[in-house]
Design an enzyme around this catalytic site. Structure first.
Site, mmCIF file in Angstrom:
data_model
loop_
_atom_site.group_PDB
_atom_site.id
_atom_site.type_symbol
_atom_site.label_atom_id
_atom_site.label_comp_id
_atom_site.label_asym_id
_atom_site.label_seq_id
_atom_site.Cartn_x
_atom_site.Cartn_y
_atom_site.Cartn_z
ATOM 1 N N TYR A 164 -49.739 -25.189 -25.713
ATOM 2 C CA TYR A 164 -49.152 -23.795 -25.971
ATOM 3 C C TYR A 164 -49.991 -22.894 -25.074
ATOM 4 O O TYR A 164 -51.184 -22.887 -25.221
ATOM 5 C CB TYR A 164 -48.776 -23.373 -27.368
ATOM 6 C CG TYR A 164 -48.501 -22.042 -27.495
ATOM 7 C CD1 TYR A 164 -49.485 -20.926 -27.858
ATOM 8 C CD2 TYR A 164 -47.269 -21.553 -27.160
ATOM 9 C CE1 TYR A 164 -48.774 -19.762 -28.108
ATOM 10 C CE2 TYR A 164 -46.655 -20.234 -27.040
ATOM 11 C CZ TYR A 164 -47.548 -19.371 -27.735
ATOM 12 O OH TYR A 164 -46.943 -17.828 -27.587
ATOM 13 N N ASP B 60 -56.743 -23.875 -20.135
ATOM 14 C CA ASP B 60 -56.519 -22.978 -20.860
ATOM 15 C C ASP B 60 -57.730 -23.110 -22.146
ATOM 16 O O ASP B 60 -57.603 -23.792 -23.106
ATOM 17 C CB ASP B 60 -55.173 -23.183 -21.424
ATOM 18 C CG ASP B 60 -54.941 -22.062 -22.262
ATOM 19 O OD1 ASP B 60 -53.523 -21.747 -22.791
ATOM 20 O OD2 ASP B 60 -55.642 -21.261 -22.874
ATOM 21 N N LYS C 65 -58.616 -14.535 -27.542
ATOM 22 C CA LYS C 65 -59.177 -14.722 -28.819
ATOM 23 C C LYS C 65 -60.578 -14.392 -29.046
ATOM 24 O O LYS C 65 -61.056 -13.050 -28.981
ATOM 25 C CB LYS C 65 -58.952 -16.068 -29.193
ATOM 26 C CG LYS C 65 -57.569 -16.564 -29.403
ATOM 27 C CD LYS C 65 -57.236 -17.629 -29.866
ATOM 28 C CE LYS C 65 -55.890 -18.000 -29.591
ATOM 29 N NZ LYS C 65 -54.827 -17.644 -30.532
HETATM 30 C C1 LIG Z 1 -54.312 -22.158 -25.989
HETATM 31 C C2 LIG Z 1 -53.589 -20.954 -26.018
HETATM 32 N N1 LIG Z 1 -53.192 -20.406 -25.038
HETATM 33 C C3 LIG Z 1 -52.681 -19.135 -25.008
HETATM 34 C C4 LIG Z 1 -52.318 -18.609 -26.221
HETATM 35 C C5 LIG Z 1 -51.640 -17.474 -26.200
HETATM 36 O O1 LIG Z 1 -52.496 -16.115 -26.298
HETATM 37 P P1 LIG Z 1 -51.604 -14.584 -26.942
HETATM 38 O O2 LIG Z 1 -50.627 -14.437 -25.671
HETATM 39 O O3 LIG Z 1 -51.242 -15.303 -28.152
HETATM 40 O O4 LIG Z 1 -52.838 -13.864 -26.999
HETATM 41 C C6 LIG Z 1 -52.762 -19.091 -27.431
HETATM 42 C C7 LIG Z 1 -52.350 -18.507 -28.719
HETATM 43 N N2 LIG Z 1 -52.281 -19.265 -29.888
HETATM 44 C C8 LIG Z 1 -51.438 -18.862 -30.733
HETATM 45 C C9 LIG Z 1 -51.833 -19.789 -32.266
HETATM 46 N N3 LIG Z 1 -52.172 -21.222 -31.757
HETATM 47 C C10 LIG Z 1 -51.268 -17.499 -31.336
HETATM 48 C C11 LIG Z 1 -50.776 -17.083 -32.628
HETATM 49 C C12 LIG Z 1 -49.359 -16.562 -32.651
HETATM 50 O O5 LIG Z 1 -48.700 -16.821 -31.539
HETATM 51 O O6 LIG Z 1 -49.187 -15.580 -33.388
HETATM 52 C C13 LIG Z 1 -53.242 -20.399 -27.473
HETATM 53 O O7 LIG Z 1 -53.511 -20.972 -28.739
#
Ligand SMILES: Cc1ncc(COP(=O)(O)O)c(CN[C@@H](CN)CCC(=O)O)c1O
Length: 433
Positions: free
Chosen positions: A149, A244, A272
């Protein structure tokens, strides 16, 4: 043992009100607790390793905002840094020196990064890195991994086509087929699949984007040789390797997964932890590649609030604390290893099938016997067991992700007592499964 009942009166009322004006009552789908059929927890406040919900229930928290809160909730020094920045103004749309200090810190800490650009989320970071890779190589196709993801940009919401090297299909309405066709999805940890795609389409591949430790299908570490294999094949075909590290950056070590595994990608995406709980994302790489980005180069990317002083203050405080005290990572390793060991002991004593995958303070338990090495094996986790387990942990004041495919994060604020309390609650919860 009487079934402990969580009082959720206020949560129910708050949720009823929210769903009238916010889709699903949440600003991100996972917060709806839809996988565990319970009223979502609505948080009133957090402090250290704990959160308090609107019904006065207190939990030891292992969600940690999905990764950012490696130092725990409302960390004193970070609250002060944010407050000191806020009283001088929250955003100017002009440069401030904290942005340069933050960039210098990241370039120092992340081995492959010589230049970095701030954005406001992980999604923006990966979206921008992909555009940069496509612009730099003048190629359109990208490879991602099933269960990986990278945020919700169109090019990332793709599921794999029928065959391995077939073109992608949209994984969400609203993603045009024309976009999906440029994303090829293969199984994580499968170098053979990656090689097959490159043999067929190598000259068209702009980049491979990978979570160096997969954290969105639980926790799936890279098999020995996997990351090196990706590094070699992308060099061989003139494609870029994008790590990533939105989740792993400053999480699995101060130098991220690329430091842990000794692999240098061409581009790194961060988020994060680097925002300390405020909205921050970033992407970086060699000077040669990054200077293709506007205004120096022709590839466009921009953002009103990118690098804003408040988020920089929070992020810079967090990364400085992590950089100045290396015992934080050794303590995270010790506590996380103890937690995983306790879970496995419980599983043995209760006879419940359990697998625990862990890298540093990222861990995940799967209700199954065999190894989890990719999305397909991760999917075999027993969902019915998970729901019972989850409710039992909530009743005992332990808050973990309300879906089996998210990570449990240990923070520096988790005490040894928290860890032991969690292991005891886990034992009781497994007995109920
Ligand atoms: C490896 C990795 N790459 C990109 C993203 C996306 O980041 P954001 O756009 O949510 O800040 C994420 C976002 N992770 C999820 C939970 N595993 C965010 C939680 C949510 O979507 O509310 C990630 O884990």
């Amino acid at each position: 043992k009487s079934k402990l009942k969580r009082n959720d009166t206020n949560a129910k009322a708050a949720y009823e009100r929210a769903i009238r004006v916010i889709p699903g009552g949440v600003n991100s789908p996972v917060r709806a607790f839809s996988s565990v059929d319970m009223t979502p927890i609505i948080v009133a406040s957090g402090q250290g390793s704990r959160v308090l919900d609107v019904d006065g229930n207190s939990y030891i928290d292992y969600i940690g905002s999905w990764g950012p809160l490696i130092l725990g909730h409302a960390h004193q020094e970070m609250v002060e840094a944010i407050w000191k920045a806020a009283i001088r103004g929250t955003s100017f749309g002009l440069s401030t020196e904290i942005e340069t200090k933050m960039a210098e810190l990241i370039c120092e800490a992340v081995p492959s990064v010589e230049m970095v650009r701030m954005v406001n989320s992980g999604t923006e970071a990966t979206m921008s890195a992909l555009r940069l890779a496509r612009g730099y190589t003048n190629r359109a196709k990208i490879i991602k991994f099933q269960g990986g993801y990278h945020g919700h940009a169109d090019a990332m919401l793709i599921k794999s086509g029928s065959g391995v090297a077939t073109l992608g299909l949209p994984d969400s309405p609203g993603v045009p087929k024309s976009v999906a066709e440029n994303t090829i999805t293969v199984p994580y940890n499968s170098l053979d699949s990656v090689r097959m795609v490159f043999e067929q389409l190598g000259e068209q591949i702009a980049a491979v984007i990978v979570e160096p430790v997969a954290g969105n299908m639980g926790v799936v570490p890279p098999l020995p040789g996997f990351l090196q294999g990706l590094r070699d094949i992308t060099i061989q075909y003139g494609s870029l390797l994008i790590f990533d590290e939105v989740m792993t950056g400053f999480r699995v070590g101060y130098n991220g997964a690329q430091g842990l595994y000794g692999i240098k990608p061409d581009l790194t995406c961060l988020g994060k932890v680097i925002g300390g709980g405020l909205p921050v994302g970033a992407y970086g790489g060699s000077r040669e590649i990054m200077e293709q980005i506007a205004p120096v180069g022709p590839i466009y990317q921009a953002g009103t609030l990118s690098g804003n002083p408040l988020a920089m203050a929070a992020g810079y405080a967090a990364l400085s604390i992590l950089g100045n005290d290396p015992t934080i990572y050794t303590e995270l390793e010790r506590k996380s290893a103890r937690l995983a060991e306790g879970f496995l002991q419980n599983a043995k004593q209760t006879g419940v099938p359990l697998k625990v995958n862990r890298v540093g303070s990222m861990l995940c338990s799967y209700f199954m016997e065999h190894d989890v090495v990719d999305y397909e094996t991760a999917q075999l986790s027993n969902m019915a067991l998970f729901k019972k387990y989850y409710a039992a942990m909530i009743e005992r004041g332990i808050l973990t992700a309300p879906t089996p495919y998210e990570v449990m994060f240990v923070s520096n604020a988790h005490s040894d007592e928290d860890i032991e309390t969690t292991i005891e609650a886990h034992y009781e919860a497994l007995k109920q499964c």
